[in-house]
Write a protein that holds these residues in place. Sequence first.
Motif, mmCIF file in Angstrom:
data_model
loop_
_atom_site.group_PDB
_atom_site.id
_atom_site.type_symbol
_atom_site.label_atom_id
_atom_site.label_comp_id
_atom_site.label_asym_id
_atom_site.label_seq_id
_atom_site.Cartn_x
_atom_site.Cartn_y
_atom_site.Cartn_z
ATOM 1 N N ASP A 231 0.816 -1.215 0.000
ATOM 2 C CA ASP A 231 0.000 0.000 0.000
ATOM 3 C C ASP A 231 0.850 1.266 0.000
ATOM 4 N N GLN A 232 2.171 1.113 0.073
ATOM 5 C CA GLN A 232 3.056 2.276 0.078
ATOM 6 C C GLN A 232 3.360 2.771 -1.335
ATOM 7 N N LYS A 233 2.588 2.284 -2.315
ATOM 8 C CA LYS A 233 2.754 2.703 -3.719
ATOM 9 C C LYS A 233 4.177 2.434 -4.211
ATOM 10 N N ILE A 234 4.647 1.208 -3.960
ATOM 11 C CA ILE A 234 5.999 0.848 -4.371
ATOM 12 C C ILE A 234 6.065 0.632 -5.878
ATOM 13 N N ARG A 235 7.263 0.669 -6.421
ATOM 14 C CA ARG A 235 7.445 0.412 -7.844
ATOM 15 C C ARG A 235 7.212 -1.066 -8.135
ATOM 16 N N PHE A 236 6.748 -1.342 -9.343
ATOM 17 C CA PHE A 236 6.470 -2.711 -9.787
ATOM 18 C C PHE A 236 5.449 -3.403 -8.884
ATOM 19 N N GLU A 237 4.506 -2.628 -8.376
ATOM 20 C CA GLU A 237 3.493 -3.199 -7.470
ATOM 21 C C GLU A 237 2.718 -4.325 -8.139
ATOM 22 N N ASN A 238 2.308 -4.106 -9.384
ATOM 23 C CA ASN A 238 1.531 -5.130 -10.085
ATOM 24 C C ASN A 238 2.315 -6.428 -10.226
ATOM 25 N N THR A 239 3.617 -6.310 -10.474
ATOM 26 C CA THR A 239 4.451 -7.504 -10.604
ATOM 27 C C THR A 239 4.529 -8.256 -9.289
ATOM 28 N N PHE A 240 4.786 -7.532 -8.202
ATOM 29 C CA PHE A 240 4.873 -8.185 -6.894
ATOM 30 C C PHE A 240 3.533 -8.795 -6.490
ATOM 31 N N ARG A 241 2.441 -8.087 -6.766
ATOM 32 C CA ARG A 241 1.126 -8.610 -6.417
ATOM 33 C C ARG A 241 0.836 -9.907 -7.175
ATOM 34 N N THR A 242 1.233 -9.952 -8.433
ATOM 35 C CA THR A 242 1.032 -11.167 -9.230
ATOM 36 C C THR A 242 1.870 -12.314 -8.689
ATOM 37 N N ILE A 243 3.114 -12.020 -8.300
ATOM 38 C CA ILE A 243 3.993 -13.060 -7.766
ATOM 39 C C ILE A 243 3.419 -13.646 -6.485
ATOM 40 N N PHE A 244 2.943 -12.769 -5.590
ATOM 41 C CA PHE A 244 2.411 -13.247 -4.314
ATOM 42 C C PHE A 244 1.099 -14.011 -4.500
ATOM 43 N N LEU A 245 0.287 -13.611 -5.477
ATOM 44 C CA LEU A 245 -1.014 -14.247 -5.677
ATOM 45 C C LEU A 245 -0.911 -15.509 -6.520
ATOM 46 N N TYR A 246 0.165 -15.653 -7.276
ATOM 47 C CA TYR A 246 0.276 -16.782 -8.207
ATOM 48 C C TYR A 246 0.107 -18.148 -7.539
ATOM 49 N N PRO A 247 0.707 -18.409 -6.356
ATOM 50 C CA PRO A 247 0.523 -19.736 -5.749
ATOM 51 C C PRO A 247 -0.932 -20.128 -5.555
ATOM 52 N N PHE A 248 -1.812 -19.153 -5.318
ATOM 53 C CA PHE A 248 -3.220 -19.472 -5.103
ATOM 54 C C PHE A 248 -3.870 -20.014 -6.376
ATOM 55 N N ALA A 249 -3.296 -19.700 -7.528
ATOM 56 C CA ALA A 249 -3.845 -20.193 -8.792
ATOM 57 C C ALA A 249 -3.523 -21.668 -9.022
ATOM 58 N N LEU A 250 -2.568 -22.201 -8.271
ATOM 59 C CA LEU A 250 -2.205 -23.609 -8.411
ATOM 60 C C LEU A 250 -3.171 -24.482 -7.622
ATOM 61 N N SER A 251 -3.318 -25.706 -8.063
ATOM 62 C CA SER A 251 -4.143 -26.655 -7.311
ATOM 63 C C SER A 251 -3.385 -27.088 -6.056
ATOM 64 N N PHE A 252 -4.120 -27.519 -5.049
ATOM 65 C CA PHE A 252 -3.481 -27.948 -3.809
ATOM 66 C C PHE A 252 -2.631 -29.196 -4.029
ATOM 67 N N ILE A 253 -3.006 -30.018 -4.987
ATOM 68 C CA ILE A 253 -2.205 -31.207 -5.290
ATOM 69 C C ILE A 253 -0.834 -30.793 -5.801
ATOM 70 N N VAL A 254 -0.809 -29.827 -6.741
ATOM 71 C CA VAL A 254 0.469 -29.344 -7.277
ATOM 72 C C VAL A 254 1.306 -28.725 -6.164
ATOM 73 N N THR A 255 0.678 -27.895 -5.331
ATOM 74 C CA THR A 255 1.397 -27.276 -4.218
ATOM 75 C C THR A 255 1.966 -28.328 -3.284
ATOM 76 N N GLY A 256 1.157 -29.332 -2.962
ATOM 77 C CA GLY A 256 1.623 -30.389 -2.068
ATOM 78 C C GLY A 256 2.812 -31.145 -2.637
ATOM 79 N N LEU A 257 2.756 -31.472 -3.928
ATOM 80 C CA LEU A 257 3.859 -32.203 -4.550
ATOM 81 C C LEU A 257 5.120 -31.358 -4.612
#
Length: 300
Positions: free
Chosen positions: A102-128
């Motif tokens: 929320d501090q309006k950092i540079r490349f915010e969209n990139t960091f947000r995508t990186i942090f959210l990306y694991p949620f797009a994976l299935s739990f099976i993939v994450t577990g493996l």
Amino acid sequence: MTGQAHTGRPSRLFRNLNAKIASIPMMLTAVVIFLGGTIWTVVYSFTNSKLLPRAKFVGFDQYERLWSAPRWIVSIENLAIYGVLTLIFSLVMGFVLAALMDQKIRFENTFRTIFLYPFALSFIVTGLVWQWILNPEFGIQSVVRALGWESFAFDPLYNAEIVIYGVLIAGLWQGTGLVMCLLLAGLRGIDEDIWKAARVDGIPMWKTYLFIVVPMMRPVFITTLVIIASGIVKVYDLVVAQTSGGPGISSEVPAKYVYDYMFLAQNLGQGFAASTMMLVTVAIIIVPWAYLEFGGRKRG
């Protein structure tokens, strides 16, 4: 005029009629499938059903067997540990990440995508993936030892005492990004004038967050808690992918217990009893919260 106005106004039953008609299929689905299935499960939990449902009632025998089974006790303990730590760490880490974003950092969209990306994976993939990362032969332990720390040991998935914490690591990695995005949306909804007033009054930033911002974000936190809690209760995929309940029964969880007894052990009665206990546990938590959240507000 009053009588005409009164007669011209549609009754409450027919207001928003199109929306009510459109909601009928969903209401029927909820009543027939969810409510009907729940009642059917509870009723047959008092029977000795095995491979197929049988209406031969045995009272509380299934529940007595359930609570005398060490595997069920272990699964409840694991769910409690996993649930409490997931709630604490995911909220704390998610809020800290959201505050930093929320501090309006540079490349915010990139960091947000990186942090959210694991949620797009299935739990099976994450577990493996985390099964490989935590494998002592070629995972973190192997890498650290190759760097010179020969005595380093980190194999939670192979240690019955701490295996549930290995599952917790994978769960936090996958879910914290979503929590961050939800809380970041709440932070972006805070009026900028509040921040300006806090700075003018000389209030430290951590006090602004703790005593002003967090109370204002109460609805967002409640929504986030509900989402996290729903994931905790039904945790299954991570355990199956990482440990299959092992070593031994040390990483069993209630959802896996239900599945194994209903589909592998062909003991529907025991599976129904375990499902009912999960339902009762959720109700014990949800009903008081719903009463305090909505009932008390209506009275006020």
